[in-house]
Scaffold this active site. Structure first.
Site, PDB file in Angstrom:
ATOM      1  N   CYS A   1       0.845  -1.195   0.000  1.00 41.60           N
ATOM      2  CA  CYS A   1       0.000   0.000   0.000  1.00 41.60           C
ATOM      3  C   CYS A   1       0.878   1.242   0.000  1.00 41.60           C
ATOM      4  CB  CYS A   1      -0.936   0.013   1.210  1.00 41.60           C
ATOM      5  SG  CYS A   1      -0.054   0.098   2.789  1.00 41.60           S
TER       6      CYS A   1
ATOM      7  N   CYS B   1       3.496   1.698   2.725  1.00 45.57           N
ATOM      8  CA  CYS B   1       4.738   0.934   2.493  1.00 45.57           C
ATOM      9  C   CYS B   1       5.685   1.749   1.620  1.00 45.57           C
ATOM     10  CB  CYS B   1       4.431  -0.395   1.798  1.00 45.57           C
ATOM     11  SG  CYS B   1       3.372  -1.504   2.732  1.00 45.57           S
TER      12      CYS B   1
ATOM     13  N   ASP C   1       7.639  25.800 -32.318  1.00 46.93           N
ATOM     14  CA  ASP C   1       8.716  26.288 -33.171  1.00 46.93           C
ATOM     15  C   ASP C   1       8.365  25.941 -34.617  1.00 46.93           C
ATOM     16  OD1 ASP C   1      11.372  27.419 -33.510  1.00 46.93           O
ATOM     17  OD2 ASP C   1      11.966  25.403 -34.116  1.00 46.93           O
TER      18      ASP C   1
ATOM     19  N   ASP D   1      12.727  21.039 -31.711  1.00 45.63           N
ATOM     20  CA  ASP D   1      13.408  19.860 -32.251  1.00 45.63           C
ATOM     21  C   ASP D   1      14.400  19.243 -31.281  1.00 45.63           C
ATOM     22  OD1 ASP D   1      15.601  21.508 -32.282  1.00 45.63           O
ATOM     23  OD2 ASP D   1      15.672  21.737 -34.452  1.00 45.63           O
TER      24      ASP D   1
ATOM     25  N   ASP E   1      16.869  24.001 -29.526  1.00 44.71           N
ATOM     26  CA  ASP E   1      15.758  24.491 -28.705  1.00 44.71           C
ATOM     27  C   ASP E   1      15.860  24.020 -27.257  1.00 44.71           C
ATOM     28  OD1 ASP E   1      14.544  25.762 -30.889  1.00 44.71           O
ATOM     29  OD2 ASP E   1      13.546  23.912 -31.499  1.00 44.71           O
TER      30      ASP E   1
END
Length: 754
Positions: free
Chosen positions: A15, A18, A432, A632, A636
């Protein structure tokens, strides 16, 4: 600090509390800077300083803390371990069910059928039937339910209770009380001599059933990774020592010549050196149409060759292949978690302790009100069972596991889990232009000379300086000169000015090629006719570039970068998601607006230098916008890193783009909308999961404690609490699996005007 990262396979987690415990144990070790644990994958990703701690030390600390940890298991080992656990759960479930069915019949049957009560009374006295119930319930608790004691007991001793601890406390308390009533009924008032053996059997059976179905469903969620791994072929045909040999794919080395026959899978990544064919790359890039591959082209391991045959030189092998990188990236995203999950893990630990405290208070209050110890015991057991935070622990990792797998099948790779949460808050997408909305392979469309200059002379001089430039516009000029079979002279002292242009010395003359702002910077005069012609070309979507020789404009070159197929579909889909679209480009405004108008983009930021793209993103964020930037992934990178969500458009082989949160493999702009749409839907699923998980715990814990009993006589039985707990986990898992069939944006093309 020199930081390294290790991935460990961790057992014993059931759970969210844990998960929080494992992260706390690892985080307290000296040198550990980050610990991210996923319940769905049962893995821990830990960043550490090798000078202060080792992976073995970390694994040992987790094992001492009750969560056996080893070096990350292979997918085959993990699948085998899951199969063994499923088999064990199924065996224990069958044993529990086989004993619980007659147990419930003996305990509840007489209340439902009076004739059965008479028959049982004739066979044996009531106390004898109580011993029968004890004999049936005890092995259910001791054998089928032993896993709850094996994990829950040590966790309780460490003062770190979790789901198993709560089940252990509730069922063992009921068994002890019921056994005491059977052995020494005189110790209890007559009205408090109830036994709850059937509740013990039903609770353990339901919890085991829920755990089994949950684990089986989690295996279905990881099928995307398994399908990716299955793409790897076991052997490869290579030329070695003058002979063709078939060797295990692990033995292929970089630089070796690999042969591929029609219909075979490509074994590793490489570059075609002989032959040609069409290759189906859909399983890696998401592109459904086979692509032509010939000499000089790259091929990806795991893709399917068509009817041709070819030979290629291996360039990436083993884990360095595109397929290996994709698997690592998807697994990394599944192991990471968005900020919301870190909060959930902390809350889960509080919920467990809160349940224990609430159960004790409920016992004291109900006994104090005169309802008897047995009434208080029933209430306490219901509170403990209803509080198990299983659904909380699965809410986020299950959705991320399914979402990342669905994305990988579409050629959309999420590098980190936080991208899902960040994408949910995006309101603006900045695209872009070059390489994202357009092909990025411009072509020369017009060449206008001035005075006595000849076209070929102007083009040859321009190509001479552009040959040493890396800009795609320059490549178009060089390609045009080559297509005319022109002799391109050598250029000396070439200098490229990013965002402006390039210049150099050609045949003793100073030649400059670039935008109007470059001519103005160099002092080259542009007459009115040239400016008007350039503006007209720009309005038609062309990019005009001036050519100056010795400081005088000699001609005008126009280059057009075709709009990508699917770009309009992508923009329409993004706008359909309610997102504002912005186009960012270094082109002059007239050219940029012409392209934007064709795509339906109203907001344009033109003449932006590469170095200023990051600032443009920052400006939008300063205006209160939450921005996704699509570029790209090479020049960038700063803008991708600055954006709230960076979407890097790859080329099918360019996977390792570190700056992007999301990587689009095929370069199809429609995948941008699909990726952001999938991220939104995944986070929406996470929120739905968390909502129901929290509502389940917060609402039903007080009900289980008996808050409604004084007013409506409603009291939640422990059996109903166990069933509700199992159902809550299954609800979260099932809701997450719906993502596998969800419809993504931009699936259908936008109709074009006739």
């Amino acid at each position: 600090m020199a930081e390294a990262r290790v991935e460990l396979s961790v057992e014993g987690m059931s759970c969210a509390s844990c998960v929080a415990r494992v992260e706390r144990i690892a985080g307290r070790l000296p040198g550990v800077s980050e610990a991210s644990v996923s319940l769905a994958t049962e893995r821990a990703s830990i960043a550490y300083d090798p000078a202060q701690v080792t992976p073995a030390t970390i694994a040992e600390a987790l094992t001492r803390g009750g969560f056996p940890a080893v070096a990350r298991k292979s997918d085959e080992e993990a699948a085998a371990g899951r199969d063994r656990e499923l088999a064990g759960l199924w065996r224990d479930l069958l044993i529990a069910a086989a004993l619980t069915v007659p147990l419930v019949f003996v305990a509840m049957g007489p209340m439902l059928w009076p004739a059965l009560a008479d028959a049982m009374a004739a066979l044996a006295p009531d106390r004898a039937w109580l011993w029968v119930e004890w004999a049936l319930a005890t092995p259910v608790l001791a054998w089928a339910g032993r896993r709850f004691f094996a994990h829950g007991g040590p966790a309780l001793r460490r003062l770190a209770p979790e789901m198993n601890s709560l089940v252990m406390l509730g069922t063992s308390a009921a068994w002890c009380y019921s056994t005491a009533v059977v052995i020494a009924p005189g110790l209890f008032p007559e009205e408090a001599r109830g036994v709850y053996f059937e509740a013990i059997g039903v609770i353990i059976t339901l919890v085991l059933l829920g755990r089994y179905l949950e684990l089986k469903s989690r295996g279905r969620a990881s099928q995307a990774i398994q399908r990716l791994m299955a793409l790897q072929v076991p052997t490869a045909r290579i030329e070695r020592d003058g002979a063709v040999r078939e060797v295990p794919v692990e033995e292929v080395q970089t630089g070796e010549r690999v042969l591929v026959r029609p219909g075979e899978r490509v074994p590793v990544d490489g570059e075609v050196i002989e032959g040609s064919s069409y290759v189906d790359e859909s399983m890696v890039t998401g592109e459904p149409v086979p692509v032509a591959r010939g000499a000089g082209d790259e091929v990806i391991g795991g893709t399917i060759n068509g009817s041709g045959a070819f030979a290629f030189r291996a360039t990436r092998v083993g884990g360095d292949t595109v397929l290996g990188q994709i698997v690592r990236m998807v697994e990394g995203a599944q192991a990471s978690k968005p900020p919301i999950q870190s909060l959930v893990d902390k809350v889960a630990g509080v919920v467990v302790w809160g349940a224990i405290v609430l159960a004790l208070i409920a016992v004291v209050v109900w006994v104090g009100l005169g309802f008897g110890v047995d009434h208080g015991l029933v209430v306490a057991a219901a509170v403990l069972l209803i509080a198990c935070p299983c659904a909380m622990g699965l809410a986020t990792p299950m959705a991320i596991m399914v979402g990342t797998g669905r994305g990988a099948e579409q050629g959309i790779l999420f590098r980190r889990g936080a991208a899902f949460q960040a994408a949910a808050g995006i309101d603006t997408v900045v695209l872009d232009k070059t390489g994202t909305l357009t092909e990025g392979r411009p072509a020369l469309t017009e060449l206008v000379t001035r005075g006595d200059w000849q076209e070929d002379d102007i083009l040859a001089r321009a190509a001479a300086v552009e040959a040493q430039s890396e800009h795609p516009l320059g490549a178009a000029v060089v390609t045009a000169a080559q297509e005319r079979d022109l002799s391109i002279p050598a250029a000396e002292g070439v200098e490229a000015v990013a965002g402006f242009g390039v210049r150099g010395r050609v045949a003793g003359a100073e030649v400059a090629v670039g935008a109007r702002r470059y001519m103005e910077l160099l002092g080259a005069e542009i007459d009115a006719d040239q400016a008007a012609r350039a503006d007209a070309l720009a309005r038609r979507g062309r990019t005009p570039m001036y050519v100056a020789v010795d400081g005088h404009v000699a001609g005008l070159i126009a280059v057009s970068d075709p709009i990508k197929a699917g770009a309009l579909d992508a923009v329409v889909a993004l706008q359909g998601l309610g997102l504002r679209t912005v186009m960012l480009t270094g082109d002059d405004r007239a050219t940029a607006e012409a392209v934007a108008a064709e795509l339906g983009i109203r907001e344009v930021r033109a003449e932006v230098l590469p170095a200023d793209k990051e600032s443009a993103i920052s400006d939008l964020q300063a205006d209160g916008r939450h921005v996704a930037f699509v570029g790209d992934g090479i020049n960038d990178a700063p803008a991708l890193a600055r954006a709230d969500v960076g979407v890097a458009v790859g080329t099918g082989t360019d996977v390792a783009i570190e700056a992007g949160d999301v990587v689009i493999m095929a370069g199809d702009p429609r995948s941008v909308a699909r990726g952001l749409g999938l991220a939104r839907q995944t986070f929406r699923t996470i929120r739905q999961n968390l909502f129901w998980a929290f509502v389940y715990n917060v609402t039903l814990m007080p009900v289980a404690a008996g808050a409604l009993y004084p007013f409506f006589g409603v009291l939640l039985s422990p059996m109903m609490a166990a069933g509700a707990m199992s159902l809550s986990s299954l609800l979260v898992v099932t809701n997450s699996l719906r993502l596998r069939r969800t419809t993504l944006p931009a699936q259908e093309p936008v109709p074009r005007a006739a």
